[in-house]
Write an enzyme that holds these catalytic residues in place. Structure first.
Site, mmCIF file in Angstrom:
data_model
loop_
_atom_site.group_PDB
_atom_site.id
_atom_site.type_symbol
_atom_site.label_atom_id
_atom_site.label_comp_id
_atom_site.label_asym_id
_atom_site.label_seq_id
_atom_site.Cartn_x
_atom_site.Cartn_y
_atom_site.Cartn_z
ATOM 1 N N GLY A 22 15.886 -80.460 -46.096
ATOM 2 C CA GLY A 22 15.039 -80.859 -44.986
ATOM 3 C C GLY A 22 13.825 -79.943 -44.947
ATOM 4 N N SER A 23 13.284 -79.746 -43.755
ATOM 5 C CA SER A 23 12.023 -79.004 -43.682
ATOM 6 C C SER A 23 12.260 -77.490 -43.714
ATOM 7 C CB SER A 23 11.270 -79.406 -42.417
ATOM 8 O OG SER A 23 12.079 -79.172 -41.301
ATOM 9 N N THR A 24 11.218 -76.792 -44.114
ATOM 10 C CA THR A 24 11.299 -75.342 -44.272
ATOM 11 C C THR A 24 11.622 -74.666 -42.936
ATOM 12 O OG1 THR A 24 9.775 -75.448 -46.116
ATOM 13 C CG2 THR A 24 9.914 -73.327 -44.985
ATOM 14 N N VAL A 65 13.197 -75.706 -40.304
ATOM 15 C CA VAL A 65 14.579 -75.884 -39.847
ATOM 16 C C VAL A 65 15.527 -74.998 -40.665
ATOM 17 C CG1 VAL A 65 16.493 -77.521 -39.662
ATOM 18 C CG2 VAL A 65 14.221 -78.182 -38.875
ATOM 19 N N LYS A 86 26.217 -83.784 -41.044
ATOM 20 C CA LYS A 86 25.289 -84.155 -39.951
ATOM 21 C C LYS A 86 24.078 -84.816 -40.610
ATOM 22 C CE LYS A 86 22.180 -83.517 -37.612
ATOM 23 N NZ LYS A 86 21.208 -84.630 -37.531
ATOM 24 N N CYS A 92 9.799 -85.204 -50.969
ATOM 25 C CA CYS A 92 9.483 -83.771 -50.990
ATOM 26 C C CYS A 92 8.617 -83.454 -52.195
ATOM 27 C CB CYS A 92 10.764 -82.975 -51.042
ATOM 28 S SG CYS A 92 11.877 -83.598 -52.288
ATOM 29 N N GLU A 103 17.233 -76.885 -49.778
ATOM 30 C CA GLU A 103 16.083 -77.407 -50.535
ATOM 31 C C GLU A 103 15.120 -77.937 -49.476
ATOM 32 O OE1 GLU A 103 16.112 -76.433 -53.458
ATOM 33 O OE2 GLU A 103 18.254 -76.037 -53.645
ATOM 34 N N GLU A 130 2.232 -79.333 -45.345
ATOM 35 C CA GLU A 130 2.972 -80.537 -45.715
ATOM 36 C C GLU A 130 2.788 -81.581 -44.614
ATOM 37 O OE1 GLU A 130 7.370 -80.585 -45.587
ATOM 38 O OE2 GLU A 130 7.300 -81.503 -47.580
HETATM 39 P P1 NAD Z 1 14.089 -82.235 -40.950
HETATM 40 O O1 NAD Z 1 14.057 -80.778 -41.267
HETATM 41 O O2 NAD Z 1 13.367 -82.713 -39.763
HETATM 42 O O3 NAD Z 1 15.621 -82.709 -40.764
HETATM 43 C C1 NAD Z 1 16.599 -82.434 -41.725
HETATM 44 C C2 NAD Z 1 17.942 -82.316 -41.029
HETATM 45 O O4 NAD Z 1 17.913 -81.185 -40.180
HETATM 46 C C3 NAD Z 1 18.291 -83.516 -40.154
HETATM 47 O O5 NAD Z 1 19.650 -83.814 -40.290
HETATM 48 C C4 NAD Z 1 17.984 -83.017 -38.762
HETATM 49 O O6 NAD Z 1 18.764 -83.620 -37.771
HETATM 50 C C5 NAD Z 1 18.313 -81.552 -38.865
HETATM 51 N N1 NAD Z 1 17.579 -80.731 -37.895
HETATM 52 C C6 NAD Z 1 16.370 -80.996 -37.333
HETATM 53 N N2 NAD Z 1 16.030 -80.011 -36.487
HETATM 54 C C7 NAD Z 1 17.023 -79.112 -36.513
HETATM 55 C C8 NAD Z 1 17.241 -77.880 -35.860
HETATM 56 N N3 NAD Z 1 16.356 -77.369 -35.008
HETATM 57 N N4 NAD Z 1 18.381 -77.201 -36.144
HETATM 58 C C9 NAD Z 1 19.263 -77.691 -37.013
HETATM 59 N N5 NAD Z 1 19.124 -78.866 -37.657
HETATM 60 C C10 NAD Z 1 18.008 -79.568 -37.408
HETATM 61 O O7 NAD Z 1 13.612 -82.977 -42.277
HETATM 62 P P2 NAD Z 1 13.372 -84.537 -42.516
HETATM 63 O O8 NAD Z 1 12.175 -84.981 -41.763
HETATM 64 O O9 NAD Z 1 14.632 -85.310 -42.360
HETATM 65 O O10 NAD Z 1 13.039 -84.531 -44.075
HETATM 66 C C11 NAD Z 1 11.784 -84.193 -44.559
HETATM 67 C C12 NAD Z 1 11.728 -82.760 -45.037
HETATM 68 O O11 NAD Z 1 12.731 -82.533 -46.014
HETATM 69 C C13 NAD Z 1 10.404 -82.439 -45.720
HETATM 70 O O12 NAD Z 1 10.003 -81.137 -45.369
HETATM 71 C C14 NAD Z 1 10.763 -82.514 -47.199
HETATM 72 O O13 NAD Z 1 9.903 -81.785 -48.044
HETATM 73 C C15 NAD Z 1 12.160 -81.978 -47.187
HETATM 74 N N6 NAD Z 1 12.913 -82.416 -48.353
HETATM 75 C C16 NAD Z 1 13.103 -81.516 -49.364
HETATM 76 C C17 NAD Z 1 13.783 -81.890 -50.505
HETATM 77 C C18 NAD Z 1 13.993 -80.918 -51.639
HETATM 78 O O14 NAD Z 1 14.788 -81.206 -52.522
HETATM 79 N N7 NAD Z 1 13.315 -79.778 -51.646
HETATM 80 C C19 NAD Z 1 14.288 -83.185 -50.615
HETATM 81 C C20 NAD Z 1 14.098 -84.080 -49.558
HETATM 82 C C21 NAD Z 1 13.410 -83.681 -48.435
#
Ligand code: NAD
Length: 545
Positions: A266-268, A270, A213, A328, A294, A426
């Site tokens: 993605g984000s913490t 989520v 996804k 990130c 991560e 963040e």
């Molecule tokens: P996001 O959390 O908004 O989305 C990530 C994924 O989760 C997407 O595919 C999205 O569709 C899905 N998602 C969103 N809401 C959801 C929910 N309620 N339930 C299930 N899935 C859901 O993150 P983003 O904006 O795409 O990316 C940015 C974030 O990712 C920042 O917080 C960044 O720090 C983090 N990030 C971390 C690393 C790492 O290695 N630590 C690397 C890249 C990005």
């Protein structure tokens, strides 16, 4: 067929990064591909069991730097298609999970070579147009880092397989690394095409079948990546691509008894939601699902009075503003000794004000637009807060412009308030906040850096004094999973700096290392005894009475 040989895999090396300098053939070729892709629109279906699926529920993918420019139409799944994807992964599992590992490796090594060669411009251009990365940012991510993930993971897989137990006389002990029973759900972020490619492919490489996804904001590069995997000969149903809103689709997969693992970046917030749902469903699963996530960061740079100011200023500029601060690992809080501040302030004010920003297809630009409306609003609010709150000022930047795309000027905020929200939360955009500390308070500043945020992803210390570097190592040991000395906190390279942080930043399973791949297998130990015991009695029992 399982071959009668112990095959060796090609020795991986980091993919050379192309410079795209003026007049180079690589620049001309990428520019041609950009123009061609910008001229056309694409249909972006789901790919379930190898078949393209249209649902009729669609959204449009646009360029962040030119939001009227539509790149194509993305089909959004409903829970019904998610169920179909689970079924397709289940059907593909028996053949894929039993395929000799060499054949699985060959698919992804081939994908790496296609990406390095004929697909490079397409994947780079898709990342530039759909995520507003400059040519350099696309190249180090979508081309170089993804090639590295694909090739290094194959080598790491064989290192895991080579890890075998001891044997004793008359006994042969072996360990096999079985794919997980069930499917792996890969949920990927918008900001790195390489992560989008790595999360599904790493689990698949280890013999799992996957539901992928991608982020709604990176559907365009996700579509092209899926086509790359198909071109590399990935069998049907091994990776099933399901576009759409995570909040709707992810819970469907998490509710399946077949869920064997979640590979998330993605984000913490989520990830915590996913973890909670898995906890609620725990009685329903056949296995305890592996949870790898991560997540967010609030990454720091701390400068000791002995730091070299020019290098520090350059690290802040690149570390905070490349790809609009949407890494990130991006530096978003800077702690600088007051004796350095006058020179650093001047350097930042001059250089940041001159950063070229605009359409990424214009190779003069250093920055493009932020990814979407909600990010644009988040940056605008933070800038407004810096303008209006006491104890804050804007050194440079602070402008936003929504007329063509989601543009936010690179912005340096200075605060005297150690409790400022801008030093703690963040923002994931081109806004960095500086706190100037008294030279003599270096150690207490290190403690503040460690304690004032929940995150622990990346961080950097700038110092010439070796004792100061050692002090930073000691105080900040748990403040970052990737720690840099006299370098910016971004730009980790596969095979060189395995990536990931702890605390609220993730499970720290280190993407781009064997430690990540170990999460996608379930070891089985085989003990074979060549001369089994034939009498139940032990010698100690034979003592005369
Ligand atoms: P996001 O959390 O908004 O989305 C990530 C994924 O989760 C997407 O595919 C999205 O569709 C899905 N998602 C969103 N809401 C959801 C929910 N309620 N339930 C299930 N899935 C859901 O993150 P983003 O904006 O795409 O990316 C940015 C974030 O990712 C920042 O917080 C960044 O720090 C983090 N990030 C971390 C690393 C790492 O290695 N630590 C690397 C890249 C990005």
């Amino acid at each position: 067929m399982t071959a009668s040989a112990v095959f060796r895999v090609p020795l991986p090396a980091n993919e050379p990064v192309r410079s795209y300098e003026a007049g180079s053939p690589e620049r001309a070729s990428l520019q041609d591909r950009l123009a061609e892709m910008a001229r056309t629109t694409v249909e972006m279906p789901l790919v379930i069991g190898g078949r393209d699926v249209a649902t009729g529920r669609t959204f449009q993918a646009v360029m962040p730097h030119d939001t009227d420019h539509v790149l194509g139409t993305v089909q959004w799944a409903t829970s019904g298609e998610m169920e179909q994807a689970i079924e397709a992964a289940r059907r593909a599992w028996p053949d894929w999970s039993r395929l000799p590992w060499t054949e699985r490796a060959a698919v992804f090594l081939r994908a790496a070579d296609l990406l390095s060669g004929p697909w490079r411009d397409t994947i780079n251009a898709a990342t530039m147009l759909g995520q507003s990365k400059t040519a350099h940012q696309a190249e180090i991510d979508a081309a170089a880092e993804l090639c590295d993930f694909l090739r290094f993971n194959v080598a790491y897989m064989t290192r895991i397989y080579q890890e075998q137990p001891e044997s004793s006389p008359g006994v042969w002990n072996r360990m096999e690394y079985r794919p997980l029973e069930g499917f792996v759900l890969a949920v990927t972020p918008f900001n790195f095409t390489s992560i989008a490619g790595n999360l599904p492919s790493s689990a698949a490489l280890m013999g799992n079948t996957v539901i992928w996804k991608p982020s709604e904001s990176a559907a365009y590069s996700g579509h092209h990546l899926m086509r790359l995997f198909q071109a590399a000969g990935l069998p049907e149903g091994v990776i099933n691509l399901v576009h759409g809103p995570g909040s709707e689709l992810v819970p469907v997969a998490l509710a399946s008894p077949e869920l064997a693992g979640v590979h998330f970046t993605g984000s913490t917030a989520v990830f915590r939601g996913i973890w909670s749902q898995v906890g609620e469903n725990i009685d329903a699963y056949r296995n305890y699902p592996r949870l790898v996530g991560e997540t967010g960061g609030k990454d720091f740079i701390v400068a000791h009075p002995s730091a070299e100011v020019e290098a520090l200023g350059t690290a802040i500029l690149r570390g905070s503003f490349e790809f609009q601060g949407q890494k990130c690992s991006a530096a978003s809080r800077v702690f600088v000794a007051d004796s350095l501040w006058p020179r650093l302030r001047e350097q930042l004010a001059d250089e940041v004000a001159a950063i070229p920003m605009g359409d990424v297809a214009d190779f003069h630009n250093f920055m493009g637009a932020v990814i979407n409306e909600s990010s644009f609003k988040r940056q605008a609010e933070a800038i407004e807060e810096a303008r209006s709150r006491s104890g804050h000022s804007i050194l440079v930047g602070g402008g936003t412009d929504r007329s063509e795309g989601w543009f936010v000027q690179p912005t340096v905020v200075v605060t005297e308030d150690t409790g400022s929200r801008l030093l703690r939360e963040e923002l994931f955009g081109p806004v960095v906040t500086v706190y100037v500390y008294p030279d003599r308070e270096y150690e207490s500043t290190l403690d503040m850096i460690d304690r004032s945020v929940p995150y622990a992803l990346t961080g950097a210390v700038f110092a010439n004094d070796r004792m100061a570097i050692e002090t930073a190592h000691r105080h900040l040991r748990y403040a970052a999973g990737n720690f840099y000395v006299n370098d910016k906190p971004t730009g980790a390279v596969v095979g060189q700096q395995p990536f990931g942080g702890a605390r609220a930043s993730g499970t720290n399973d280190k993407a781009g290392s064997m430690w990540n791949l170990i999460r996608w297998v379930s070891p089985r130990v085989i003990k074979e005894t060549f001369t089994p015991a034939r009498n139940y009695r032990y010698p100690y029992m034979d003592e005369p009475l």
